[in-house]
Design a protein around this motif. Structure first.
Motif, PDB file in Angstrom:
ATOM      1  N   GLY A  22     -22.650  28.054 -34.717  1.00 24.68           N
ATOM      2  CA  GLY A  22     -23.471  27.956 -33.529  1.00 24.68           C
ATOM      3  C   GLY A  22     -24.933  28.256 -33.818  1.00 24.68           C
ATOM      4  N   TYR A  69     -25.002  28.204 -28.746  1.00 21.27           N
ATOM      5  CA  TYR A  69     -24.168  27.013 -28.594  1.00 21.27           C
ATOM      6  C   TYR A  69     -23.321  26.804 -29.842  1.00 21.27           C
ATOM      7  CZ  TYR A  69     -27.279  26.033 -24.675  1.00 21.27           C
ATOM      8  OH  TYR A  69     -27.997  26.125 -23.505  1.00 21.27           O
ATOM      9  N   PHE A  70     -22.002  26.778 -29.652  1.00 22.84           N
ATOM     10  CA  PHE A  70     -21.065  26.617 -30.760  1.00 22.84           C
ATOM     11  C   PHE A  70     -20.399  25.245 -30.726  1.00 22.84           C
ATOM     12  CE2 PHE A  70     -21.415  31.172 -30.951  1.00 22.84           C
ATOM     13  CZ  PHE A  70     -21.157  31.487 -32.284  1.00 22.84           C
ATOM     14  N   ASP A 112     -18.901  29.401 -26.087  1.00 24.02           N
ATOM     15  CA  ASP A 112     -20.263  29.787 -26.455  1.00 24.02           C
ATOM     16  C   ASP A 112     -20.484  31.274 -26.212  1.00 24.02           C
ATOM     17  OD1 ASP A 112     -20.835  27.153 -27.146  1.00 24.02           O
ATOM     18  OD2 ASP A 112     -21.635  26.669 -25.152  1.00 24.02           O
TER      19      ASP A 112
END
Length: 434
Positions: free
Chosen positions: A218, A244-245, A267
């Motif tokens: 992320g 954000y993954f 996330d």
């Protein structure tokens, strides 16, 4: 029918990994933790500064490296009560109740930070590598708690989960004036996840599967502002974006030996922090207020069952965190710190079943720490933390087969799951001015 209900009960206890990953650790490193995590406007060490407000690293005008290790231990207790059903799916009037204690043991939490600066430069640079979340549960098989009963007796046996989140940050701060600084920090993340069983996968006739360990990468960022007056007052604000993954790609093995795979996205929430600080003589004071945005975070914003009886999400609400601490420097070479952290609960009772257990329910945390200044350039730190969830989080057992009679999630009449816990941590740190 009874076996099916017990399987559902056991299944969602494995969401402890998600709940604990969602919890925002109140601090990073021994010094910052002992101040309750407050550092948005009071940079007492580089670890807290880099984690909460990159603009505050402008307060350091030397090259510094800092290493911390925390030994974290949690003591969750899981209780459940479920009704017994006959062969026609009707309640018999009998109930199963019990409590299981976690036997996971100690989890290490490392933190490494460095800052580079010169006294005559307006630029300060920093780098950090923090384990900002890394927990799990291990609930052993039990003959007294229906959720953890052996499968042959209608339960699910041993429940185990593991999650870790490791973050690297590269920070830059610029002194706009002698009193006002701006900071910027991109962040890069690695997470690993393992579940037994996996509630995000579709069940088959044998129930829900277990997974192997999956990983995801992320990214995100952080910006901050820092004001330090010439009379001791300080103020700061920072915003850490959502981390954000990519998806966890989970390979599943069912109880009957069949296999499947599914993806799940989770996330890390955005955090907005405000802080004030004051330093006068032998006293340093800090107070932070944070808002954590779970309601717009993938993996937490959705809630309920999918059409195939997997979990869509965990339905968390936004939370607030208040961190405060004070440092006393009146004892030569031995600064002493005490801190307190308050966190609200993101879990409503109607979705408590999806989130049991969850370290996010740690309501009150107390910290104490001290340092020994070995020399002008070398310092050792120690910390002790204790946290409590306060009242237990509880709610009904949920089953999609009951949705028609008990919308929206299918609460089973007269059932309950509840969870409460305490946490403790012993931390050690060392910093060196190069």
């Amino acid at each position: 029918m009874k076996n099916f209900i017990f399987t559902f009960c056991a299944l969602f206890i494995s969401t402890a990994t998600f709940s604990q990953a969602g919890h925002i650790m109140q601090g990073v490193g021994s010094v910052n933790m002992s101040m309750g995590g407050a550092a948005t406007a009071q940079p007492l060490d580089i670890s807290g500064a880099l984690h909460w407000n990159p603009a505050t690293i402008s307060a350091f005008d030397e090259d510094i490296i800092k290493l911390d290790i925390g030994l974290f231990f949690s003591s969750p207790e899981l209780s459940s009560t479920v009704p017994e059903f006959d062969g026609q799916g009707q309640p018999t009037g009998n109930f199963y109740s019990g409590t299981t204690e976690d036997d996971r043991g100690v989890s290490p939490m490392p933190a490494l930070a460095a800052v580079w600066s010169k006294p005559d430069s307006k630029h300060t640079f920093g780098a950090s590598a923090f384990g900002i979340s890394g927990f799990g549960v291990t609930f052993p098989e039990s003959m007294t708690n229906p959720i953890n009963m052996p499968q042959a007796n209608g339960g699910f046996g041993r429940i185990e989960s593991d999650y870790m989140l490791f973050q690297i940050g590269l920070a830059w701060a610029y002194e706009i004036t002698d009193q006002f600084s701006f900071g910027l920090q991109p962040t890069f993340n690695y997470a690993a996840l393992e579940l037994m069983p996996n509630p995000t996968a579709n069940p088959n006739q044998a129930g829900y599967p277990s997974t192997n360990k999956a990983s995801a990468f992320g990214f995100g960022g952080q910006i901050g502002l820092f004001y330090s007056s010439k009379v001791g007052f300080k103020a700061g604000v920072s915003y850490k974006t959502t981390q954000y993954f990519g998806d966890f790609e989970l390979d599943n093995t069912y109880l009957d030996g069949s296999q499947s795979s599914n993806n799940f996205n989770m996330d890390y929430p955005a955090i907005l922090s405000f802080g004030v600080g004051y330093s006068l003589g032998t006293i340093d004071f800090a107070l932070d207020y944070r808002m954590v945005d779970y309601e717009n975070t993938d993996g937490f914003s959705s809630v309920g069952w999918t059409e195939t009886a997997s979990v869509a999400g965990f339905g968390w609400e936004n939370i607030t965190i208040i961190s405060t601490g004070i440092q006393y420097k009146g004892i030569n070479k031995f600064p002493i710190r005490v801190g307190y952290t308050y966190s609200s609960n993101p879990i409503n009772s109607d979705v408590a079943f999806f989130n049991i257990p969850a370290t996010a329910i740690i309501k009150n945390a107390f910290q104490v720490g001290l340092s020994y200044q070995v020399s002008d350039r070398f310092q050792l730190d120690i910390l002790y933390h204790y946290g409590s969830s306060g009242d237990a989080t509880s709610g009904p057992v949920l089953n999609p087969m009951f949705i028609q009679n008990s919308p929206p999630y299918g609460a089973i009449p007269s059932s309950e799951v509840s969870y409460e816990m305490t946490t403790s941590m012993l931390g050690f740190g060392a910093s060196l001015k190069l």
